[in-house]
Design a protein around this motif. Structure first.
Motif, PDB file in Angstrom:
ATOM      1  N   GLU A 134     -11.252  33.315 -33.063  1.00  0.00           N
ATOM      2  CA  GLU A 134     -12.004  34.473 -32.586  1.00  0.00           C
ATOM      3  C   GLU A 134     -11.054  35.621 -32.322  1.00  0.00           C
ATOM      4  O   GLU A 134     -10.056  35.466 -31.616  1.00  0.00           O
ATOM      5  CB  GLU A 134     -12.747  34.147 -31.284  1.00  0.00           C
ATOM      6  CG  GLU A 134     -13.787  33.076 -31.413  1.00  0.00           C
ATOM      7  CD  GLU A 134     -14.372  32.676 -30.059  1.00  0.00           C
ATOM      8  OE1 GLU A 134     -14.050  33.304 -29.029  1.00  0.00           O
ATOM      9  OE2 GLU A 134     -15.151  31.718 -30.038  1.00  0.00           O
ATOM     10  N   LEU A 135     -11.366  36.789 -32.875  1.00  0.00           N
ATOM     11  CA  LEU A 135     -10.618  38.013 -32.639  1.00  0.00           C
ATOM     12  C   LEU A 135     -11.525  38.939 -31.838  1.00  0.00           C
ATOM     13  O   LEU A 135     -12.528  39.424 -32.357  1.00  0.00           O
ATOM     14  CB  LEU A 135     -10.204  38.655 -33.963  1.00  0.00           C
ATOM     15  CG  LEU A 135      -9.488  39.997 -33.885  1.00  0.00           C
ATOM     16  CD1 LEU A 135      -8.174  39.867 -33.123  1.00  0.00           C
ATOM     17  CD2 LEU A 135      -9.258  40.548 -35.288  1.00  0.00           C
ATOM     18  N   HIS A 136     -11.189  39.127 -30.557  1.00  0.00           N
ATOM     19  CA  HIS A 136     -11.981  39.958 -29.649  1.00  0.00           C
ATOM     20  C   HIS A 136     -11.319  41.321 -29.536  1.00  0.00           C
ATOM     21  O   HIS A 136     -10.249  41.445 -28.937  1.00  0.00           O
ATOM     22  CB  HIS A 136     -12.068  39.315 -28.260  1.00  0.00           C
ATOM     23  CG  HIS A 136     -12.804  38.029 -28.261  1.00  0.00           C
ATOM     24  ND1 HIS A 136     -14.133  37.940 -27.886  1.00  0.00           N
ATOM     25  CD2 HIS A 136     -12.419  36.776 -28.606  1.00  0.00           C
ATOM     26  CE1 HIS A 136     -14.520  36.681 -27.986  1.00  0.00           C
ATOM     27  NE2 HIS A 136     -13.502  35.960 -28.419  1.00  0.00           N
ATOM     28  N   LEU A 137     -11.945  42.335 -30.124  1.00  0.00           N
ATOM     29  CA  LEU A 137     -11.427  43.692 -30.050  1.00  0.00           C
ATOM     30  C   LEU A 137     -12.250  44.475 -29.047  1.00  0.00           C
ATOM     31  O   LEU A 137     -13.473  44.579 -29.201  1.00  0.00           O
ATOM     32  CB  LEU A 137     -11.494  44.374 -31.414  1.00  0.00           C
ATOM     33  CG  LEU A 137     -10.724  43.715 -32.549  1.00  0.00           C
ATOM     34  CD1 LEU A 137     -10.946  44.468 -33.845  1.00  0.00           C
ATOM     35  CD2 LEU A 137      -9.243  43.620 -32.217  1.00  0.00           C
ATOM     36  N   GLU A 179     -20.964  43.868 -28.373  1.00  0.00           N
ATOM     37  CA  GLU A 179     -21.475  44.199 -27.052  1.00  0.00           C
ATOM     38  C   GLU A 179     -20.965  45.597 -26.712  1.00  0.00           C
ATOM     39  O   GLU A 179     -19.817  45.935 -27.013  1.00  0.00           O
ATOM     40  CB  GLU A 179     -20.923  43.157 -26.075  1.00  0.00           C
ATOM     41  CG  GLU A 179     -21.287  43.295 -24.654  1.00  0.00           C
ATOM     42  CD  GLU A 179     -20.734  42.142 -23.812  1.00  0.00           C
ATOM     43  OE1 GLU A 179     -21.262  41.944 -22.715  1.00  0.00           O
ATOM     44  OE2 GLU A 179     -19.785  41.442 -24.239  1.00  0.00           O
ATOM     45  N   ARG A 180     -21.818  46.404 -26.087  1.00  0.00           N
ATOM     46  CA  ARG A 180     -21.412  47.747 -25.658  1.00  0.00           C
ATOM     47  C   ARG A 180     -21.404  47.768 -24.146  1.00  0.00           C
ATOM     48  O   ARG A 180     -22.366  47.363 -23.499  1.00  0.00           O
ATOM     49  CB  ARG A 180     -22.388  48.794 -26.171  1.00  0.00           C
ATOM     50  CG  ARG A 180     -21.998  50.205 -25.797  1.00  0.00           C
ATOM     51  CD  ARG A 180     -23.092  51.209 -26.167  1.00  0.00           C
ATOM     52  NE  ARG A 180     -22.695  52.550 -25.864  1.00  0.00           N
ATOM     53  CZ  ARG A 180     -22.756  53.105 -24.653  1.00  0.00           C
ATOM     54  NH1 ARG A 180     -23.191  52.406 -23.629  1.00  0.00           N
ATOM     55  NH2 ARG A 180     -22.385  54.352 -24.462  1.00  0.00           N
ATOM     56  N   PHE A 181     -20.304  48.249 -23.577  1.00  0.00           N
ATOM     57  CA  PHE A 181     -20.191  48.347 -22.128  1.00  0.00           C
ATOM     58  C   PHE A 181     -20.589  49.751 -21.671  1.00  0.00           C
ATOM     59  O   PHE A 181     -20.605  50.695 -22.466  1.00  0.00           O
ATOM     60  CB  PHE A 181     -18.773  48.010 -21.678  1.00  0.00           C
ATOM     61  CG  PHE A 181     -18.348  46.619 -22.065  1.00  0.00           C
ATOM     62  CD1 PHE A 181     -19.004  45.507 -21.564  1.00  0.00           C
ATOM     63  CD2 PHE A 181     -17.300  46.410 -22.946  1.00  0.00           C
ATOM     64  CE1 PHE A 181     -18.628  44.220 -21.920  1.00  0.00           C
ATOM     65  CE2 PHE A 181     -16.907  45.135 -23.311  1.00  0.00           C
ATOM     66  CZ  PHE A 181     -17.574  44.044 -22.796  1.00  0.00           C
ATOM     67  N   ASP A 182     -20.888  49.875 -20.385  1.00  0.00           N
ATOM     68  CA  ASP A 182     -21.355  51.140 -19.809  1.00  0.00           C
ATOM     69  C   ASP A 182     -20.379  52.300 -20.001  1.00  0.00           C
ATOM     70  O   ASP A 182     -20.785  53.453 -19.988  1.00  0.00           O
ATOM     71  CB  ASP A 182     -21.644  50.974 -18.313  1.00  0.00           C
ATOM     72  CG  ASP A 182     -22.801  50.035 -18.035  1.00  0.00           C
ATOM     73  OD1 ASP A 182     -23.641  49.835 -18.933  1.00  0.00           O
ATOM     74  OD2 ASP A 182     -22.855  49.485 -16.919  1.00  0.00           O
ATOM     75  N   ASN A 183     -19.106  52.020 -20.168  1.00  0.00           N
ATOM     76  CA  ASN A 183     -18.096  53.066 -20.331  1.00  0.00           C
ATOM     77  C   ASN A 183     -17.882  53.471 -21.793  1.00  0.00           C
ATOM     78  O   ASN A 183     -16.954  54.217 -22.102  1.00  0.00           O
ATOM     79  CB  ASN A 183     -16.779  52.630 -19.694  1.00  0.00           C
ATOM     80  CG  ASN A 183     -16.235  51.347 -20.288  1.00  0.00           C
ATOM     81  OD1 ASN A 183     -16.842  50.747 -21.171  1.00  0.00           O
ATOM     82  ND2 ASN A 183     -15.088  50.915 -19.786  1.00  0.00           N
ATOM     83  N   GLY A 184     -18.707  52.965 -22.692  1.00  0.00           N
ATOM     84  CA  GLY A 184     -18.602  53.312 -24.110  1.00  0.00           C
ATOM     85  C   GLY A 184     -17.691  52.417 -24.919  1.00  0.00           C
ATOM     86  O   GLY A 184     -17.560  52.581 -26.131  1.00  0.00           O
ATOM     87  N   VAL A 185     -17.039  51.456 -24.290  1.00  0.00           N
ATOM     88  CA  VAL A 185     -16.163  50.523 -24.992  1.00  0.00           C
ATOM     89  C   VAL A 185     -17.017  49.490 -25.713  1.00  0.00           C
ATOM     90  O   VAL A 185     -18.003  48.989 -25.165  1.00  0.00           O
ATOM     91  CB  VAL A 185     -15.191  49.830 -23.999  1.00  0.00           C
ATOM     92  CG1 VAL A 185     -14.395  48.736 -24.680  1.00  0.00           C
ATOM     93  CG2 VAL A 185     -14.272  50.865 -23.359  1.00  0.00           C
ATOM     94  N   LEU A 194     -16.115  43.788 -29.925  1.00  0.00           N
ATOM     95  CA  LEU A 194     -16.437  43.235 -31.234  1.00  0.00           C
ATOM     96  C   LEU A 194     -15.718  41.906 -31.383  1.00  0.00           C
ATOM     97  O   LEU A 194     -14.501  41.824 -31.188  1.00  0.00           O
ATOM     98  CB  LEU A 194     -15.983  44.188 -32.334  1.00  0.00           C
ATOM     99  CG  LEU A 194     -16.537  45.629 -32.244  1.00  0.00           C
ATOM    100  CD1 LEU A 194     -15.891  46.523 -33.294  1.00  0.00           C
ATOM    101  CD2 LEU A 194     -18.044  45.625 -32.380  1.00  0.00           C
ATOM    102  N   THR A 195     -16.477  40.881 -31.717  1.00  0.00           N
ATOM    103  CA  THR A 195     -15.898  39.554 -31.898  1.00  0.00           C
ATOM    104  C   THR A 195     -15.986  39.165 -33.359  1.00  0.00           C
ATOM    105  O   THR A 195     -17.073  39.141 -33.938  1.00  0.00           O
ATOM    106  CB  THR A 195     -16.639  38.497 -31.034  1.00  0.00           C
ATOM    107  OG1 THR A 195     -16.633  38.929 -29.675  1.00  0.00           O
ATOM    108  CG2 THR A 195     -15.969  37.139 -31.150  1.00  0.00           C
ATOM    109  N   TYR A 196     -14.832  38.872 -33.942  1.00  0.00           N
ATOM    110  CA  TYR A 196     -14.752  38.506 -35.351  1.00  0.00           C
ATOM    111  C   TYR A 196     -14.208  37.084 -35.486  1.00  0.00           C
ATOM    112  O   TYR A 196     -13.417  36.619 -34.664  1.00  0.00           O
ATOM    113  CB  TYR A 196     -13.802  39.447 -36.105  1.00  0.00           C
ATOM    114  CG  TYR A 196     -14.336  40.847 -36.253  1.00  0.00           C
ATOM    115  CD1 TYR A 196     -15.208  41.170 -37.283  1.00  0.00           C
ATOM    116  CD2 TYR A 196     -13.968  41.833 -35.349  1.00  0.00           C
ATOM    117  CE1 TYR A 196     -15.708  42.456 -37.415  1.00  0.00           C
ATOM    118  CE2 TYR A 196     -14.456  43.130 -35.484  1.00  0.00           C
ATOM    119  CZ  TYR A 196     -15.333  43.424 -36.515  1.00  0.00           C
ATOM    120  OH  TYR A 196     -15.828  44.690 -36.639  1.00  0.00           O
ATOM    121  N   GLY A 197     -14.618  36.424 -36.547  1.00  0.00           N
ATOM    122  CA  GLY A 197     -14.060  35.132 -36.932  1.00  0.00           C
ATOM    123  C   GLY A 197     -13.483  35.268 -38.329  1.00  0.00           C
ATOM    124  O   GLY A 197     -13.862  36.156 -39.085  1.00  0.00           O
TER     125      GLY A 197
END
Length: 181
Positions: A135-138, A167-173, A176-179
């Motif tokens: 898993e690559l979590h960006l 997933e989008r967070f409240d701060n705009g970040v 993205l999770t990739y395999g």
């Protein structure tokens, strides 16, 4: 056999070198939950030498009161990939794995429930090239920096990925999770 999960803070243009750019966006509860889930499934930390040398002084003196992530970073066994270091004594539960060796990483993965990696771009690129990242979590910040080392610099080999989650967070970040395909 555990999974290898990589976490990176990156700008829109792929810079990851100096994560101080993230401070302006804060750290939301959603981000804390996402990273807590990622670290919660890991019983080992794998770091490249440069990241280890940045993390050791930053985390080794932190307590849970300072940062809820401190117990994970301080108590979890840390393995440093380095061809120049022979010891990692400045941070508890740390050892040197030696120079990058895909088989040594496979062995660590086999004996772990989960291996967490943060930063460590050179190591991450090697792991991706060897098909070892599960898993690559960006965490992608809505800013173009125009400077700094890129996680995937020009000339990096092609690595096919598949989007597993977003997933989008409240701060705009964006998270993205990739395999690997």
């Amino acid at each position: 056999m555990g999974r290898i999960a990589v976490h990176e803070f990156v700008s829109l243009d792929g810079s990851y070198e100096d994560p101080s750019f993230t401070a302006a966006y804060g750290f939301t509860d959603g981000m804390a939950q996402a990273l807590g889930a990622l670290t919660g499934g890991s019983d080992a930390i794998l770091l490249g030498r440069r990241t280890y040398e940045m993390f050791a002084p930053a985390w080794s003196t932190r307590t849970e009161e300072d940062d809820p992530g401190a117990p994970f970073f301080n108590d979890t066994p840390k393995h440093v990939v380095s061809s120049t270091r022979t010891a990692a004594d400045e941070w508890q539960n740390s050892s040197v794995l030696g120079p990058y060796d895909a088989e040594a990483v496979r062995a660590l993965k086999a004996r772990s429930a989960g291996v967490y990696i943060s930063g460590s771009g050179t190591l991450v690129r090697a792991l991706l090239a060897d098909g070892l990242v599960d898993e690559l979590h960006l965490l992608v910040y809505p800013v173009v920096l125009g400077t700094g080392a890129r996680l995937f610099p020009e000339g990096a080999p092609r690595v096919p990925l598949t989007l597993l989650d977003q997933e989008r967070f409240d701060n705009g970040v964006l998270h993205l999770t990739y395999g690997q395909v």
